[in-house]
Design a protein around this motif. Sequence first.
Motif, PDB file in Angstrom:
ATOM      1  N   LEU A  11      29.969 163.106 -14.717  1.00  0.00           N
ATOM      2  CA  LEU A  11      30.349 164.094 -13.721  1.00  0.00           C
ATOM      3  C   LEU A  11      31.617 164.826 -14.151  1.00  0.00           C
ATOM      4  CD1 LEU A  11      29.908 162.016 -10.430  1.00  0.00           C
ATOM      5  CD2 LEU A  11      28.232 163.538 -11.519  1.00  0.00           C
ATOM      6  N   GLU A  34      34.482 165.241  -8.839  1.00  0.00           N
ATOM      7  CA  GLU A  34      33.766 164.261  -8.026  1.00  0.00           C
ATOM      8  C   GLU A  34      33.171 164.855  -6.749  1.00  0.00           C
ATOM      9  OE1 GLU A  34      36.531 160.570  -9.645  1.00  0.00           O
ATOM     10  OE2 GLU A  34      36.731 161.227  -7.574  1.00  0.00           O
ATOM     11  N   LEU A  66      30.341 166.472  -5.309  1.00  0.00           N
ATOM     12  CA  LEU A  66      28.958 166.655  -5.742  1.00  0.00           C
ATOM     13  C   LEU A  66      28.349 167.959  -5.246  1.00  0.00           C
ATOM     14  CD1 LEU A  66      27.720 162.979  -5.258  1.00  0.00           C
ATOM     15  CD2 LEU A  66      28.470 164.104  -7.363  1.00  0.00           C
ATOM     16  N   GLN A  75      28.556 170.949 -10.740  1.00  0.00           N
ATOM     17  CA  GLN A  75      27.544 169.893 -10.792  1.00  0.00           C
ATOM     18  C   GLN A  75      26.139 170.466 -11.021  1.00  0.00           C
ATOM     19  OE1 GLN A  75      28.833 167.152 -11.182  1.00  0.00           O
ATOM     20  NE2 GLN A  75      30.831 167.428 -10.229  1.00  0.00           N
ATOM     21  N   GLU A 102      26.759 159.250 -10.458  1.00  0.00           N
ATOM     22  CA  GLU A 102      26.626 159.846  -9.131  1.00  0.00           C
ATOM     23  C   GLU A 102      26.215 158.803  -8.094  1.00  0.00           C
ATOM     24  OE1 GLU A 102      23.839 163.088  -6.752  1.00  0.00           O
ATOM     25  OE2 GLU A 102      24.253 163.407  -8.887  1.00  0.00           O
ATOM     26  N   ARG A 147      28.433 157.755  -4.822  1.00  0.00           N
ATOM     27  CA  ARG A 147      27.919 157.826  -3.442  1.00  0.00           C
ATOM     28  C   ARG A 147      28.034 156.469  -2.754  1.00  0.00           C
ATOM     29  NH1 ARG A 147      25.326 162.563  -2.246  1.00  0.00           N
ATOM     30  NH2 ARG A 147      24.539 163.834  -3.999  1.00  0.00           N
TER      31      ARG A 147
END
Length: 289
Positions: free
Chosen positions: A174, A177, A179, A184, A213, A217
């Motif tokens: 990534l 951060e 997303l 992204q 990812e 999450r």
Amino acid sequence: MSDPMVGLILKVAAGLGVASIAATAYAVWRALRRPAEDVVAHGREPRKPGERRIVCAGDSLTHATFSFDYVQALRERLGSNVRILNAGVNGDLAWNLAERLPSIVAAAPDDVVVLIGTNDICGELTTEIAKRQQRDKQLPELASQAFFEREFTRVLEGLKAATNAQIIVVTPPLLGEDLSDRVQARLQTYAQRITEIAVKRGASVIPFHEAMESALRASGHACRPGFQPGFIEVVWIVLVPFQRYLAGMSYDRISTRRGLWGSADLIHLNERAGTILADLLETKLRESN
């Protein structure tokens, strides 16, 4: 990281009141020195009986003077009968890696891990970055997806033609951060094309971006705003050698101080994210032994 960044490091150090020239020089040296078991210096050395030789190739994520050293982590995990050579160079794009293939081929590897593309993506974000990359890395053209795909293909086809190595391609991590940030989407596009190009040429693919990812999450971490290659981000990168090599801070600690989860500077891996990569590579390399 290219030589012009040395001047920026020194300017930032002076601005922060870093009094010791020796300490600053040490941080710069640690940031720019060649990695342990550098493929250029050690690739032509004779093999030990029964030795399995692996080359990890890429950019600063592999060079690992600004990032968690996943190459060293693999050395510690895979044992003394496995020799892992480092073919990472700070700041490299796919074109630079393609130009360095002879040193990798000369090592006669059994396996090659390829992790490249982060700088290619960054070069697409602004014309300023692209022009600086072209100057500092002596690129024949500005960064673009088409340029990346052509040169990434050259890397894989060159390895396939000149070695008998198993090729393991890792998708880039990534960038930032958040997303939902636009970068992204570019990462996803690159990862998809990396996968397609690799599979077509018989290489294995580790979707590191997906693993990172998923872990982000699951962590419940409250992310900072999206990746922007601006002044703050540059300063963060420049400060990493001082925090790491002079203050003795782990990458995880640097991340925590900046409110980040898997990176100390929105680009390079901390111990948390780097361990995910090392786990994935260890599993793959043991399966194919």
